[in-house]
Design an enzyme around this catalytic site. Structure first.
Site, PDB file in Angstrom:
ATOM      1  N   LEU A 105      -2.584  10.597  -5.699  1.00  0.00           N
ATOM      2  CA  LEU A 105      -3.665  10.542  -4.722  1.00  0.00           C
ATOM      3  C   LEU A 105      -4.511   9.362  -5.160  1.00  0.00           C
ATOM      4  O   LEU A 105      -5.126   9.397  -6.224  1.00  0.00           O
ATOM      5  CB  LEU A 105      -4.468  11.841  -4.727  1.00  0.00           C
ATOM      6  N   ASP A 106      -4.502   8.279  -4.382  1.00  0.00           N
ATOM      7  CA  ASP A 106      -5.063   7.024  -4.879  1.00  0.00           C
ATOM      8  C   ASP A 106      -6.563   7.115  -5.151  1.00  0.00           C
ATOM      9  O   ASP A 106      -7.244   8.037  -4.711  1.00  0.00           O
ATOM     10  CB  ASP A 106      -4.730   5.856  -3.946  1.00  0.00           C
ATOM     11  N   MET A 107      -7.072   6.143  -5.881  1.00  0.00           N
ATOM     12  CA  MET A 107      -8.438   6.185  -6.382  1.00  0.00           C
ATOM     13  C   MET A 107      -9.464   6.290  -5.259  1.00  0.00           C
ATOM     14  O   MET A 107     -10.507   6.931  -5.412  1.00  0.00           O
ATOM     15  CB  MET A 107      -8.725   4.938  -7.232  1.00  0.00           C
TER      16      MET A 107
END
Length: 240
Positions: A105-107
């Site tokens: 889950l990207d930043m």
């Protein structure tokens, strides 16, 4: 406990055969306590942390931990970061054991993130044949045309790979933008962001709200809760 050869530890855990484990070690896919493993080394199953392709390798029969975290924006989905950024590991230190994130889950995204020390389940959930859908709410600037909505539901070519069709629906629209629902059965790197960019939509917020039947509910951002026995059984494919 007495130390055992790393290859044997893989077979004891039911993850890889000795030959496959040796190949994985030679390929640099195995770490012990964060360091890249070498063929022939020995490990203490009670003290050492072994990972394969970033996921924990644990013996069958050991107590496992399963956590649902509401990941905030600004945190990277890793256990450590060479750039000094905040990691999701910082949010689950009170659990009392080393947990690994399941998938990415990207930043710049927030929402539901599963974390566990169950390597078998982590491998199952990230296997290409796994079919539990992931549900996202995505806010974009401005209005969304029917043509854009139709295109988002079609396969995209990302990094030479043709994605599976995605179910995309409009949930709401106002002066602050449009909220879309995305339902994916796979998760290529930054897939939703790249899809929206290709059709000319700018994302302002991206939240994962569910993985299959497991929803984030009203869990506050930055908090976590243990999965119920029913939720774990569902992820393991044992639901009735």
């Amino acid at each position: 406990m007495d130390q055992v050869r790393l290859q044997k530890y893989f077979t004891d855990c039911g993850v890889l055969s000795r030959r496959a484990a040796e190949e994985a070690i030679r390929a640099g896919e195995v770490t012990v306590n964060g360091a890249v493993a070498t063929v022939g080394m020995r490990v203490d199953p009670d003290a050492d942390v072994v990972t394969y392709r970033g996921r924990p390798v644990t013996r069958q029969g050991e107590e496992r931990h399963y956590i649902l975290l509401h990941k905030p924006r600004g945190f990277v989905t890793t256990l450590s970061d060479e750039k000094g950024r905040h990691t999701v590991a910082e949010l689950v230190t009170d659990v009392g054991c080393r947990l690994y994130p399941v998938g990415r889950l990207d930043m710049d995204s927030d929402g539901l993130l599963l974390m566990t020390d169950d390597g078998a389940l982590a491998n199952r959930l990230t296997h290409p044949r796994h079919e539990i859908p992931k549900h996202y709410h995505v806010t974009v600037r401005g209005a969304v045309t029917e043509a854009q909505l139709h295109r988002l539901c079609q396969p995209f070519l990302l990094d030479g790979y043709r994605t599976l069709p995605v179910t995309v629906k409009q949930l709401s629209a106002d002066k602050n933008g449009t909220v879309l629902s995305f339902l994916l059965y796979e998760g290529r790197n930054r897939q939703i962001r790249r899809m929206c960019e290709e059709v000319g939509l700018a994302i302002t917020k991206l939240t994962r709200v569910a993985i299959g039947e497991i929803t984030i509910g009203d869990l506050p951002v930055g908090h976590h809760r243990p999965l119920t026995a029913e939720e774990v059984a569902y992820l393991q494919g044992k639901e009735s």
